[in-house]
Design an enzyme around this catalytic site. Structure first.
Site, PDB file in Angstrom:
ATOM      1  CB  SER A 162      -1.164  -0.205   1.254  1.00  0.00           C
ATOM      2  OG  SER A 162      -2.193   1.025   0.971  1.00  0.00           O
ATOM      3  CG  ASP A 254      -6.983  -2.538  -3.372  1.00  0.00           C
ATOM      4  OD1 ASP A 254      -7.499  -1.505  -2.848  1.00  0.00           O
ATOM      5  OD2 ASP A 254      -5.835  -2.770  -3.088  1.00  0.00           O
ATOM      6  CG  HIS A 284      -5.985  -2.091   0.567  1.00  0.00           C
ATOM      7  ND1 HIS A 284      -5.180  -1.686  -0.592  1.00  0.00           N
ATOM      8  CD2 HIS A 284      -5.422  -1.306   1.648  1.00  0.00           C
ATOM      9  CE1 HIS A 284      -4.247  -0.833   0.049  1.00  0.00           C
ATOM     10  NE2 HIS A 284      -4.337  -0.844   0.980  1.00  0.00           N
TER      11      HIS A 284
END
Length: 322
Positions: A162, A254, A284
């Site tokens: 991320s 996501d 995610h």
């Protein structure tokens, strides 16, 4: 598009039923507490992975690090500098200890979790500077006095998920002409602040990461006039051909899915060897779920295998579907 994995669908329903708040509905302190509260649910990493605390000198002082060593007194095949996710705002060494331990055990490498500074207390580019300086310190062998696994000359991988994936690739671009990197390993990386992709439309209100959450993260990290800076949005960089080989995983459900694919395509067009792993049926944040979610466990296995291959100088570009 495949269905969401049953465990994740159940978890999403639980979040909705119990009114679990979104990150963007509270303060950074609220978000940090929410992430910390998940540690027990997600479970620990392998107990036979030793952990050593280190201090990493930076241009602004020093940050903490946690060195995780492969079990059995094995000589590490390389060093992985791992940058945790959390939108540049959330996450601690403890939150990502289990993942780091799994990567160390499965890759045979030493994994250095870097406790880079977080926004909004330390906005852009503080965390990026810490990441760049950590890579330079490891590559130079300057940390070897704290543990011999950090001696110069071992293959070096930069990795993150991320926002940590964002820091990993942006720092790689900054230092790779002076620091030899075997691989950049990016798990659902943040690459483009324009937030205009199809996956942003489809998953804008997903319980695990919403569009509003991403806006909240960006606003804490930097003024919106800077969001299109390539050091925040690497997909908007003019040139990417100098970067090291990349391994990029994206989660199907996501908001960041499409920008991860787009970044992989840009790297490949620039001549960078790229492996793309498309993880179906997951969201995610799934990489931390390796103890409870089979697709996440396979993702960590694949990431560890990519690290091993890179450190053995046997990386080759490919595409696969999880």
């Amino acid at each position: 598009m495949s269905d969401l994995h049953p465990l994740l669908a159940e978890l999403r329903e639980t979040y909705r039923r119990t009114g679990r708040p979104q990150m963007s509905s509270g303060t950074p302190a609220d978000g940090r507490a929410l992430v910390a509260s998940s540690r027990t649910f997600l479970g620990p990493g392998p107990a036979d992975v030793a952990a050593v605390g280190v201090r990493i000198p930076t241009r602004d002082g020093a940050i903490a690090g946690r060195l995780l060593l492969p079990p059995g007194d094995r000589e590490p095949a390389g060093v992985v500098v791992y940058l945790h996710g959390g939108g540049w705002v959330l996450g601690t060494l403890d939150d990502f200890d289990a993942l780091g331990r799994h990567l160390a055990a499965r890759s045979g490498c030493a994994v250095l979790l870097a406790d880079y500074r977080l926004a909004p207390e330390h906005p852009f580019p503080a965390g990026l500077h810490d990441t760049e300086d950590t890579l330079r310190q490891v590559a130079s062998g300057a940390l070897a006095a704290q543990h011999p696994a950090l001696a110069a000359g071992r293959p070096l991988v930069v990795a993150g998920d991320s926002a940590g994936g964002n820091l990993a690739t942006v720092a790689a671009a900054a230092v790779c002409r002076e620091v030899p990197l075997a691989l950049q390993l990016l798990v659902y990386p943040v690459t483009d602040a324009r937030m205009a992709t199809r996956s942003y439309e489809v998953h804008a209100h997903d319980s695990f990461l919403t569009r509003a959450d991403m806006v909240w993260f960006y606003r804490h990290y930097a003024p919106d006039g800077r969001w299109n800076d390539p050091r925040i949005s690497p997909l908007q960089a003019a040139a990417l051909g100098h970067l090291p080989p990349a391994w990029i995983a994206v989660a199907e459900h996501d908001v960041l899915h499409d920008e991860g694919i787009a970044y992989a395509e840009r790297l490949a067009e620039a001549g960078v060897p790229v492996t793309v792993r498309r993880c179906e049926g997951v969201t995610h944040g799934c990489v931390r779920m390796m103890n409870i979610l089979e697709p996440a466990d396979r993702l960590v296995d694949a990431a560890a295998a990519a690290i091993r291959a890179a450190c053995a100088r046997k990386t080759s570009p490919s595409q696969e579907t999880a």
